[in-house]
Design a protein around this motif. Structure first.
Motif, PDB file in Angstrom:
ATOM      1  N   THR A 197       0.839  -1.193   0.000  1.00 51.06           N
ATOM      2  CA  THR A 197       0.000   0.000   0.000  1.00 51.06           C
ATOM      3  C   THR A 197       0.873   1.242   0.000  1.00 51.06           C
ATOM      4  O   THR A 197       1.764   1.388   0.847  1.00 51.06           O
ATOM      5  CB  THR A 197      -0.931   0.021   1.219  1.00 51.06           C
ATOM      6  OG1 THR A 197      -1.744  -1.155   1.216  1.00 51.06           O
ATOM      7  CG2 THR A 197      -1.828   1.239   1.188  1.00 51.06           C
ATOM      8  N   LEU A 198       0.629   2.107  -0.956  1.00 53.74           N
ATOM      9  CA  LEU A 198       1.353   3.375  -1.057  1.00 53.74           C
ATOM     10  C   LEU A 198       0.418   4.504  -0.656  1.00 53.74           C
ATOM     11  O   LEU A 198      -0.734   4.550  -1.099  1.00 53.74           O
ATOM     12  CB  LEU A 198       1.869   3.582  -2.481  1.00 53.74           C
ATOM     13  CG  LEU A 198       2.698   4.841  -2.760  1.00 53.74           C
ATOM     14  CD1 LEU A 198       3.720   4.558  -3.846  1.00 53.74           C
ATOM     15  CD2 LEU A 198       1.833   6.036  -3.166  1.00 53.74           C
ATOM     16  N   ASN A 199       0.947   5.414   0.155  1.00 50.89           N
ATOM     17  CA  ASN A 199       0.163   6.572   0.579  1.00 50.89           C
ATOM     18  C   ASN A 199       0.963   7.838   0.313  1.00 50.89           C
ATOM     19  O   ASN A 199       2.134   7.945   0.696  1.00 50.89           O
ATOM     20  CB  ASN A 199      -0.193   6.480   2.062  1.00 50.89           C
ATOM     21  CG  ASN A 199      -0.967   7.709   2.532  1.00 50.89           C
ATOM     22  OD1 ASN A 199      -0.399   8.604   3.145  1.00 50.89           O
ATOM     23  ND2 ASN A 199      -2.253   7.764   2.224  1.00 50.89           N
ATOM     24  N   LEU A 200       0.317   8.777  -0.367  1.00 48.49           N
ATOM     25  CA  LEU A 200       0.903  10.090  -0.610  1.00 48.49           C
ATOM     26  C   LEU A 200       0.013  11.134   0.052  1.00 48.49           C
ATOM     27  O   LEU A 200      -1.189  11.208  -0.227  1.00 48.49           O
ATOM     28  CB  LEU A 200       1.023  10.368  -2.108  1.00 48.49           C
ATOM     29  CG  LEU A 200       1.492  11.784  -2.478  1.00 48.49           C
ATOM     30  CD1 LEU A 200       2.951  11.981  -2.087  1.00 48.49           C
ATOM     31  CD2 LEU A 200       1.294  12.051  -3.967  1.00 48.49           C
ATOM     32  N   PHE A 201       0.629  11.946   0.900  1.00 45.04           N
ATOM     33  CA  PHE A 201      -0.105  13.002   1.583  1.00 45.04           C
ATOM     34  C   PHE A 201       0.578  14.334   1.283  1.00 45.04           C
ATOM     35  O   PHE A 201       1.783  14.493   1.524  1.00 45.04           O
ATOM     36  CB  PHE A 201      -0.148  12.755   3.090  1.00 45.04           C
ATOM     37  CG  PHE A 201      -0.874  13.823   3.856  1.00 45.04           C
ATOM     38  CD1 PHE A 201      -2.262  13.853   3.876  1.00 45.04           C
ATOM     39  CD2 PHE A 201      -0.174  14.817   4.541  1.00 45.04           C
ATOM     40  CE1 PHE A 201      -2.942  14.847   4.586  1.00 45.04           C
ATOM     41  CE2 PHE A 201      -0.836  15.798   5.243  1.00 45.04           C
ATOM     42  CZ  PHE A 201      -2.228  15.815   5.267  1.00 45.04           C
ATOM     43  N   VAL A 202      -0.181  15.264   0.745  1.00 46.92           N
ATOM     44  CA  VAL A 202       0.323  16.600   0.430  1.00 46.92           C
ATOM     45  C   VAL A 202      -0.596  17.607   1.107  1.00 46.92           C
ATOM     46  O   VAL A 202      -1.817  17.557   0.938  1.00 46.92           O
ATOM     47  CB  VAL A 202       0.368  16.852  -1.098  1.00 46.92           C
ATOM     48  CG1 VAL A 202       0.924  18.253  -1.383  1.00 46.92           C
ATOM     49  CG2 VAL A 202       1.206  15.792  -1.798  1.00 46.92           C
ATOM     50  N   ARG A 203       0.016  18.554   1.830  1.00 48.61           N
ATOM     51  CA  ARG A 203      -0.773  19.546   2.578  1.00 48.61           C
ATOM     52  C   ARG A 203      -0.123  20.918   2.424  1.00 48.61           C
ATOM     53  O   ARG A 203       1.094  21.060   2.578  1.00 48.61           O
ATOM     54  CB  ARG A 203      -0.841  19.151   4.049  1.00 48.61           C
ATOM     55  CG  ARG A 203      -1.728  20.029   4.929  1.00 48.61           C
ATOM     56  CD  ARG A 203      -1.851  19.364   6.289  1.00 48.61           C
ATOM     57  NE  ARG A 203      -2.713  20.113   7.200  1.00 48.61           N
ATOM     58  CZ  ARG A 203      -2.265  20.944   8.134  1.00 48.61           C
ATOM     59  NH1 ARG A 203      -0.946  21.140   8.273  1.00 48.61           N
ATOM     60  NH2 ARG A 203      -3.102  21.577   8.934  1.00 48.61           N
ATOM     61  N   ASN A 204      -0.935  21.872   2.091  1.00 52.44           N
ATOM     62  CA  ASN A 204      -0.431  23.240   1.939  1.00 52.44           C
ATOM     63  C   ASN A 204      -1.487  24.230   2.419  1.00 52.44           C
ATOM     64  O   ASN A 204      -2.688  23.943   2.379  1.00 52.44           O
ATOM     65  CB  ASN A 204      -0.070  23.532   0.485  1.00 52.44           C
ATOM     66  CG  ASN A 204      -1.254  23.397  -0.452  1.00 52.44           C
ATOM     67  OD1 ASN A 204      -1.521  22.308  -0.963  1.00 52.44           O
ATOM     68  ND2 ASN A 204      -1.965  24.490  -0.693  1.00 52.44           N
ATOM     69  N   PRO A 205      -1.059  25.398   2.889  1.00 49.91           N
ATOM     70  CA  PRO A 205      -2.041  26.403   3.345  1.00 49.91           C
ATOM     71  C   PRO A 205      -2.800  26.998   2.172  1.00 49.91           C
ATOM     72  O   PRO A 205      -2.360  26.964   1.026  1.00 49.91           O
ATOM     73  CB  PRO A 205      -1.170  27.454   4.045  1.00 49.91           C
ATOM     74  CG  PRO A 205       0.168  27.309   3.428  1.00 49.91           C
ATOM     75  CD  PRO A 205       0.326  25.854   3.088  1.00 49.91           C
ATOM     76  N   VAL A 206      -3.953  27.546   2.473  1.00 47.34           N
ATOM     77  CA  VAL A 206      -4.803  28.184   1.476  1.00 47.34           C
ATOM     78  C   VAL A 206      -4.846  29.674   1.793  1.00 47.34           C
ATOM     79  O   VAL A 206      -5.195  30.071   2.908  1.00 47.34           O
ATOM     80  CB  VAL A 206      -6.226  27.586   1.491  1.00 47.34           C
ATOM     81  CG1 VAL A 206      -7.123  28.343   0.517  1.00 47.34           C
ATOM     82  CG2 VAL A 206      -6.184  26.112   1.144  1.00 47.34           C
ATOM     83  N   PHE A 207      -4.493  30.485   0.801  1.00 50.75           N
ATOM     84  CA  PHE A 207      -4.546  31.934   0.938  1.00 50.75           C
ATOM     85  C   PHE A 207      -5.677  32.462   0.076  1.00 50.75           C
ATOM     86  O   PHE A 207      -5.849  32.051  -1.076  1.00 50.75           O
ATOM     87  CB  PHE A 207      -3.217  32.564   0.543  1.00 50.75           C
ATOM     88  CG  PHE A 207      -2.069  32.086   1.382  1.00 50.75           C
ATOM     89  CD1 PHE A 207      -1.875  32.584   2.666  1.00 50.75           C
ATOM     90  CD2 PHE A 207      -1.194  31.119   0.901  1.00 50.75           C
ATOM     91  CE1 PHE A 207      -0.814  32.144   3.445  1.00 50.75           C
ATOM     92  CE2 PHE A 207      -0.136  30.686   1.671  1.00 50.75           C
ATOM     93  CZ  PHE A 207       0.053  31.185   2.954  1.00 50.75           C
ATOM     94  N   ALA A 208      -6.429  33.405   0.642  1.00 55.58           N
ATOM     95  CA  ALA A 208      -7.655  33.868  -0.013  1.00 55.58           C
ATOM     96  C   ALA A 208      -7.393  34.406  -1.411  1.00 55.58           C
ATOM     97  O   ALA A 208      -8.181  34.202  -2.332  1.00 55.58           O
ATOM     98  CB  ALA A 208      -8.330  34.938   0.840  1.00 55.58           C
ATOM     99  N   ASN A 209      -6.298  35.108  -1.580  1.00 54.89           N
ATOM    100  CA  ASN A 209      -6.022  35.726  -2.883  1.00 54.89           C
ATOM    101  C   ASN A 209      -5.105  34.880  -3.751  1.00 54.89           C
ATOM    102  O   ASN A 209      -4.625  35.342  -4.783  1.00 54.89           O
ATOM    103  CB  ASN A 209      -5.375  37.108  -2.677  1.00 54.89           C
ATOM    104  CG  ASN A 209      -6.281  38.052  -1.923  1.00 54.89           C
ATOM    105  OD1 ASN A 209      -7.504  37.988  -2.057  1.00 54.89           O
ATOM    106  ND2 ASN A 209      -5.682  38.923  -1.112  1.00 54.89           N
TER     107      ASN A 209
END
Length: 368
Positions: free
Chosen positions: A302-314
């Motif tokens: 089983t391979l798992n890729l997790f990508v997380r980044n902040p969200v900026f309104a503009n």
């Protein structure tokens, strides 16, 4: 189906042997005396002539009549051919019957024929007993039915294979188009990064060109294959991350980690780069602090890729269509290459945009 194709010749031979010897086995006189009777050789010769003629009719119908007439809806010509062949079979059986099987009646002088008319066999156009004529008709119909069914099954199998081949070609074409769509998009953003470094007269410009050459080498020479070693795909991601980090301000942080038995598996090339590219495109801010997390782990199969980044309104598009074709292409490729073996969760909540991809690598051959 593969078994039938592999041993089709032997199956035909065995089937015809059974067909030829069946009349002898089912004869009411199927004892040893039957084979020693004086007329047995004549019976055997006539039977073999008729059987071989039916065999010829079988293959003629299998290879010509049914494929070229019946399947192509030319029913009238198909029926006319069968009627003509049946008449010929009857004439042939009449010939063999009168030559080899017809009983020898005593010769009677012409002047005495009137007194013996009631003792002669009944006249008829075929001059064959009804049971014999019935057996010839049934044999002909069975041969035509069996050969037609076999031709229909063969035609259906060919059509099924053609559809499967067309589906495979369509899938390959779709995947090729998706890869071509990803590569220019990725290259465009990377060249923009190098242009930015060059304008800043950064000492990292040369290193970025080297990194870009490695990325292009991978995209040109490795990504053309259906599968690449997972280690190479990870190295490609790492080169991309290092290239992007060259222009990051101090308030931006990127964390890229990977682990597990990554050396054992192969994977579809350029599958993860759109997620990472999307994180850099929308998860960085020139003034605010931002952190991008990229984690790839393989646990068993089983391979798992997790990508997380902040969200900026503009900085983040309102509509999904505005985010480019990258993620949409990955979703299509996952559906084509990993049907029922992947789970993709995309979440935009709490000021963070995250992608959680799980792949089951059971059907992927391990790298030895």
């Amino acid at each position: 189906m593969n078994f039938i194709r592999r041993y089709s010749v032997w199956l035909h031979i065995i089937g015809w042997i059974i067909f030829i010897i069946m009349p002898f086995l089912t004869s009411p006189n199927n004892n040893f005396n039957f084979f020693r009777q004086p007329g047995f050789s004549s019976f055997l010769l006539s039977q073999l002539i008729n059987d071989f003629m039916l065999i010829a009719v079988f293959y003629f119908n299998l290879s010509f009549l049914t494929p070229n007439l019946f399947i192509k809806k030319n029913t009238l010509a198909f029926v006319l051919y069968l009627v003509a062949i049946f008449v010929f079979i009857l004439l042939l059986n009449k010939f063999t019957f009168e030559t080899f099987r017809r009983p020898n009646f005593p010769r009677i002088p012409p002047q005495d024929l009137s007194g013996f008319r009631h003792r002669m066999p009944p006249p008829g156009p075929m001059f064959m007993p009804f049971p014999f004529l019935f057996r010839v008709t049934i044999s002909f119909l069975l041969v035509i039915l069996a050969s037609s069914l076999l031709a229909l099954i063969k035609e259906r199998s060919i059509q099924k294979e053609e559809k499967q081949q067309m589906a495979l070609e369509k899938t390959a074409a779709e995947l090729a188009v998706l890869k071509l769509q990803i590569s220019p998009h990725f290259l465009f953003n990377t060249l923009n990064n190098i242009r930015w470094l060059a304008r800043q007269k950064s000492d990292m410009t040369e290193d970025s060109v080297v990194k870009l050459s490695q990325l292009l080498r991978y995209m040109i020479y490795q990504a053309k294959y259906d599968k690449v070693p997972l280690v190479q795909e990870i190295n490609h991601l790492q080169n991309y991350v290092e290239l992007q980090k060259m222009r990051l301000p101090e308030n931006n942080e990127v964390k890229f980690t990977y682990g597990g038995n990554i050396e054992q598996w192969s994977i579809e090339p350029l599958l993860f780069i759109p997620f990472v590219e999307n994180a850099f495109k929308y998860g960085l801010h020139s003034q605010k602090e931002s952190k991008i997390e990229i984690n790839l782990k393989v646990d068993g199969n089983t391979l798992n890729l997790f990508v997380r980044n902040p969200v900026f309104a503009n900085n983040f598009p309102v509509n999904a269509e505005d985010s480019g074709i990258g993620i949409q292409n990955v979703e299509k490729r996952l559906a084509l290459h990993y049907p029922d073996r992947h789970e993709l969760n995309i979440v935009n909540i709490g000021g963070y945009f995250s992608i959680d991809l799980t792949l089951i690598l059971d059907d992927v051959e391990p790298k030895k």
